[in-house]
Design an enzyme around this catalytic site. Structure first.
Site, mmCIF file in Angstrom:
data_model
loop_
_atom_site.group_PDB
_atom_site.id
_atom_site.type_symbol
_atom_site.label_atom_id
_atom_site.label_comp_id
_atom_site.label_asym_id
_atom_site.label_seq_id
_atom_site.Cartn_x
_atom_site.Cartn_y
_atom_site.Cartn_z
ATOM 1 N N ASP A 45 0.919 -1.058 0.014
ATOM 2 C CA ASP A 45 -0.005 -0.264 -0.059
ATOM 3 C C ASP A 45 0.879 1.115 0.170
ATOM 4 O OD1 ASP A 45 1.015 -0.185 2.715
ATOM 5 O OD2 ASP A 45 -1.219 -0.165 3.543
ATOM 6 N N SER A 46 2.117 0.887 0.112
ATOM 7 C CA SER A 46 3.247 2.108 -0.144
ATOM 8 C C SER A 46 2.817 2.802 -1.558
ATOM 9 C CB SER A 46 4.360 1.873 -0.092
ATOM 10 O OG SER A 46 5.050 0.754 -0.974
ATOM 11 N N ASP A 84 -1.139 -6.567 -0.308
ATOM 12 C CA ASP A 84 -1.185 -5.943 1.028
ATOM 13 C C ASP A 84 -2.589 -5.450 1.373
ATOM 14 O OD1 ASP A 84 0.016 -4.932 3.188
ATOM 15 O OD2 ASP A 84 0.893 -3.118 2.118
ATOM 16 N N LYS A 113 -0.620 -9.913 3.086
ATOM 17 C CA LYS A 113 0.183 -9.031 4.177
ATOM 18 C C LYS A 113 -0.762 -8.120 5.293
ATOM 19 C CE LYS A 113 3.330 -5.676 3.937
ATOM 20 N NZ LYS A 113 2.975 -4.636 4.536
ATOM 21 N N GLU A 115 -0.698 -5.885 8.816
ATOM 22 C CA GLU A 115 -0.024 -5.159 9.739
ATOM 23 C C GLU A 115 -0.621 -5.462 11.187
ATOM 24 O OE1 GLU A 115 0.684 -0.922 8.946
ATOM 25 O OE2 GLU A 115 1.085 -1.382 7.010
ATOM 26 N N GLU A 182 9.406 -4.339 10.054
ATOM 27 C CA GLU A 182 9.705 -2.856 9.493
ATOM 28 C C GLU A 182 10.230 -2.077 10.615
ATOM 29 O OE1 GLU A 182 6.951 -0.966 6.955
ATOM 30 O OE2 GLU A 182 8.216 0.633 6.900
HETATM 31 O O1 KIV Z 1 3.487 -1.220 1.638
HETATM 32 C C1 KIV Z 1 4.630 -1.463 1.429
HETATM 33 O O2 KIV Z 1 5.366 -1.285 0.316
HETATM 34 C C2 KIV Z 1 5.455 -2.205 2.714
HETATM 35 C C3 KIV Z 1 6.701 -2.215 2.782
HETATM 36 C C4 KIV Z 1 7.265 -0.985 3.256
HETATM 37 C C5 KIV Z 1 7.155 -3.353 3.449
HETATM 38 O O3 KIV Z 1 4.554 -2.641 3.563
#
Ligand code: KIV
Length: 264
Positions: A45-46, A84, A113, A115, A182
């Site tokens: 989500d970056s 994500d 993934k 958090e 992270e």
């Molecule tokens: O969203 C993302 O790119 C991430 C990385 C920073 C691991 O979670």
């Protein structure tokens, strides 16, 4: 260059033996370039920051993540693709299941993934029970950026260290196939890595994790809003492309593009 599709078993087998290489991508074009060169491609989500020009990740939504993840999957044959789950889509077990099942099915992605900390053990367990491969992201959680008032490195005291190690063990017991560490003090990430049998992938978490991940636009010099300490820049992408676009603009302005060879 890989010649076989990376699976969960490939990643598990690398623990303690061979480092796992991971990078982000948000579209098929980049995914095709990275495919087979890295073990894991994360559609993070970056993308909201690196691709969308925002200063945090919280406004990513599920439809956007699905759109980008489909594109990355379309460009990937060998690397393991990790999707994500965006902020707010796994606030409860029920929401997590509904959203993760949709994401997993629509994209044909290899794993998701989320958090987490120890409050999310039931969510990880619920997803794994339904057959969704989950990577647990601990430490600095960008989705908590507003709540914590910034991006905060974790593991700086004994309480945080114990909480991180306990969370990692709890995530393994809940069924997570890996831990993304992270922004964690290197010595603490090392202890986490030694405390679990599943692979850890670090970003800003020192060299002792089982693998490393970077956001592609940081690694290749395209994102310059800020440069975190943990980023190593492998090329100067922005300047390279700026020069190329200037050359193109000059050629058009001077009527030297297109040439006869480039015309019908
Ligand atoms: O969203 C993302 O790119 C991430 C990385 C920073 C691991 O979670």
């Amino acid at each position: 260059m890989l010649d076989k599709k990376v699976t969960l078993n490939t990643l598990r087998a690398k623990k303690g033996k061979e480092k796992i290489v991971a990078i982000t991508a948000y579209d098929a074009l980049m995914a095709k370039i990275f495919d087979g060169e890295v073990d894991v491609i994360l559609v993070g989500d970056s993308l909201k920051m690196s691709f969308g020009g925002e200063n945090e990740t919280l406004r990513a939504n599920l439809d956007e993540m699905i759109y980008h993840t489909k594109a990355v999957c379309a460009g990937t044959k060998y690397s393991f693709v990790l999707g994500d789950m965006p902020f707010g889509t796994y606030a409860t077990k029920k929401m997590a299941l509904t959203n993760a099942l949709r994401y997993y099915k629509e994209c044909n992605v290899d794993a998701l993934k989320i958090e987490v900390d120890s409050n999310k053990i039931d969510v990880v367990k619920a997803l794994c029970t339904e057959g969704i491969a989950v990577m647990a992201h601990i430490g600095l959680k960008p989705q908590f950026m507003r709540f914590e008032g910034g991006f905060k490195v974790k593991g700086k005291n004994e309480v945080e260290e114990n909480e991180l190690i306990e969370s990692a063990i709890a995530m393994q017991e809940a069924g997570a196939f890996g831990i993304l560490c992270e922004g964690i003090k290197a010595s603490v990430a090392q202890k986490i890595t030694q405390s679990v049998q599943i692979p850890t992938i670090g970003i800003g978490a020192g060299v002792h994790c089982d693998g490393q991940i970077l956001v592609w636009s940081d690694a290749f010099g395209f994102f310059d809003a800020f440069k975190p300490k943990f980023v190593r820049q492998y090329c100067d992408g922005k300047d390279m492309l700026k020069n190329a676009v200037r050359n193109y603009a000059n050629d058009v302005k001077n009527a030297v593009f297109p040439s006869d060879n480039e015309s019908y």
